[in-house]
Design an enzyme around this catalytic site. Structure first.
Site, PDB file in Angstrom:
ATOM      1  N   HIS A 243       0.823  -1.197   0.000  1.00  0.00           N
ATOM      2  CA  HIS A 243       0.000   0.000   0.000  1.00  0.00           C
ATOM      3  C   HIS A 243       0.865   1.258   0.000  1.00  0.00           C
ATOM      4  O   HIS A 243       0.522   2.247  -0.664  1.00  0.00           O
ATOM      5  CB  HIS A 243      -0.947   0.042   1.197  1.00  0.00           C
ATOM      6  CG  HIS A 243      -1.860   1.225   1.127  1.00  0.00           C
ATOM      7  ND1 HIS A 243      -2.966   1.275   0.311  1.00  0.00           N
ATOM      8  CD2 HIS A 243      -1.787   2.451   1.725  1.00  0.00           C
ATOM      9  CE1 HIS A 243      -3.546   2.453   0.412  1.00  0.00           C
ATOM     10  NE2 HIS A 243      -2.851   3.190   1.260  1.00  0.00           N
ATOM     11  N   ASP A 247       0.638   4.239  -2.702  1.00  0.00           N
ATOM     12  CA  ASP A 247       0.602   5.666  -2.375  1.00  0.00           C
ATOM     13  C   ASP A 247       1.686   6.424  -3.137  1.00  0.00           C
ATOM     14  O   ASP A 247       1.450   7.534  -3.640  1.00  0.00           O
ATOM     15  CB  ASP A 247       0.808   5.875  -0.877  1.00  0.00           C
ATOM     16  CG  ASP A 247      -0.461   5.652  -0.061  1.00  0.00           C
ATOM     17  OD1 ASP A 247      -1.557   5.612  -0.651  1.00  0.00           O
ATOM     18  OD2 ASP A 247      -0.344   5.521   1.170  1.00  0.00           O
ATOM     19  N   HIS A 270       3.529  10.295   2.270  1.00  0.00           N
ATOM     20  CA  HIS A 270       3.060  11.327   1.355  1.00  0.00           C
ATOM     21  C   HIS A 270       3.967  12.551   1.341  1.00  0.00           C
ATOM     22  O   HIS A 270       4.299  13.082   0.283  1.00  0.00           O
ATOM     23  CB  HIS A 270       1.636  11.754   1.728  1.00  0.00           C
ATOM     24  CG  HIS A 270       0.636  10.651   1.605  1.00  0.00           C
ATOM     25  ND1 HIS A 270       0.420   9.963   0.430  1.00  0.00           N
ATOM     26  CD2 HIS A 270      -0.220  10.101   2.507  1.00  0.00           C
ATOM     27  CE1 HIS A 270      -0.505   9.050   0.608  1.00  0.00           C
ATOM     28  NE2 HIS A 270      -0.918   9.114   1.864  1.00  0.00           N
TER      29      HIS A 270
END
Length: 317
Positions: A243, A247, A270
């Site tokens: 995951h 991202d 992020h």
């Protein structure tokens, strides 16, 4: 991505709508993918109840907050949050031009992965446009560091991700995913990996007004005794790093064009992805903008040719 896959820009054949819940607001939200002309890129439009429209190009310069998700815009009154899972699906499918209308402040979280967005796009299909796709090719390494975390771009003949995470949690620990990014690879190895979090953090997030729509239907939840609460368990043995890679794909899609190179990160997220991308794009000597030549008559092979970058600045507003 191989040279043989380089070609023309795409859009979708018909509009398609998908509905769900915002993971932070907990409010119902619908988004509609609409076909778009060549060179328009990915554009998000937030449709307000009073008829106003807030519009953002999906490019690095429009990225605001990156604390819990990736947000386009700099005001909560007009911004659009949690765009990374949608952007990852668009990037992986090589969908270049699309107008996305959203009737809320964030993308629907769906099941916490990119798979529902891919399924929606598959329903209508892609069509080629009569304009060549351009790429950002990394020509020298660019690296950023923040404490024990780091991220870097380096030259590579293809598009490759090497993402490593290291959590102080026995269930996760140190995991890595490394591979060439292709539509087939993304679909099979990354697209279904869900967002995850720790039960101990839930009350803090709720108190701060976040994760109001988070549930076992859209998140992998880790209990205080380091077990997965979700009845169905994990979709991949190492779903956590997959995951994080998903991202990263979505965050780097905000370059405004696909990149040719390798992206590596250690203990990223992020914010790290966003800063690494801005570091690359701010160093004009670190990349060049290229497109594929026409197939050669005899071999059918393609070569990359540099184009005039000022005429194609996908990362600008």
């Amino acid at each position: 991505m191989s040279i043989g896959q380089l070609g023309y820009q795409t859009t979708i054949v018909n509009p398609v709508t998908i509905s769900g819940t915002g993971v932070h607001s907990g409010a119902p939200v619908s988004i509609t993918f609409n076909p778009a002309e060549a060179d328009s890129g990915v554009v998000f439009q937030r449709m307000h109840a009073d008829g106003r429209v807030s519009e953002y190009r999906a490019v690095s310069s429009q990225v605001g907050n990156t604390d819990l998700c990736t947000v386009l815009g700099f005001s909560s009154l007009t911004s659009i949050a949690t765009v990374e899972h949608v952007m990852a699906a668009l990037y992986a499918l090589s969908l270049d031009n699309v107008l996305i209308e959203v009737d809320g402040a964030e993308m629907p979280i769906m099941d916490g992965s990119s798979a529902p967005f891919i399924e929606a796009i598959d329903q209508v299909g892609l069509r080629p446009l009569a304009v060549k796709r351009r790429y950002i090719r990394v020509v020298k390494p660019v690296r950023i560091e923040a404490g024990a975390s780091w991220a870097e771009f380096s030259p590579h003949d293809g598009t490759r991700f090497e993402v490593e995470i290291d959590f102080d949690c026995p269930l996760i620990g140190r995991q890595a995913w490394r591979g060439e990014l292709t539509p087939a690879t993304f679909r099979s190895e990354l697209s279904r990996a869900r967002t995850f979090g720790f039960m101990r953090d839930v009350e803090k997030l709720w108190a701060a007004g976040f994760a109001l729509g988070s549930s076992l239907e859209n998140s992998v939840v880790i209990s205080d005794d380091n077990t997965v609460i979700n009845v169905e368990g994990l979709r991949y043995r190492d779903e956590f790093v997959r995951h994080k890679t998903l991202d990263a794909v979505g965050d780097l899609a905000l370059a405004g064009a696909q990149f040719i190179g390798c992206y590596r990160s250690y203990r990223g997220g992020h914010k790290m992805n966003a800063h690494a991308l801005k570091a690359l794009l701010s160093d004009r000597s670190a990349y060049e903008v290229v497109e594929a030549s026409s197939p050669r008559a005899r071999s059918g092979a393609r070569e990359l040719i540099a184009v005039n970058a000022p005429e194609f600045a996908p990362w600008s507003a």
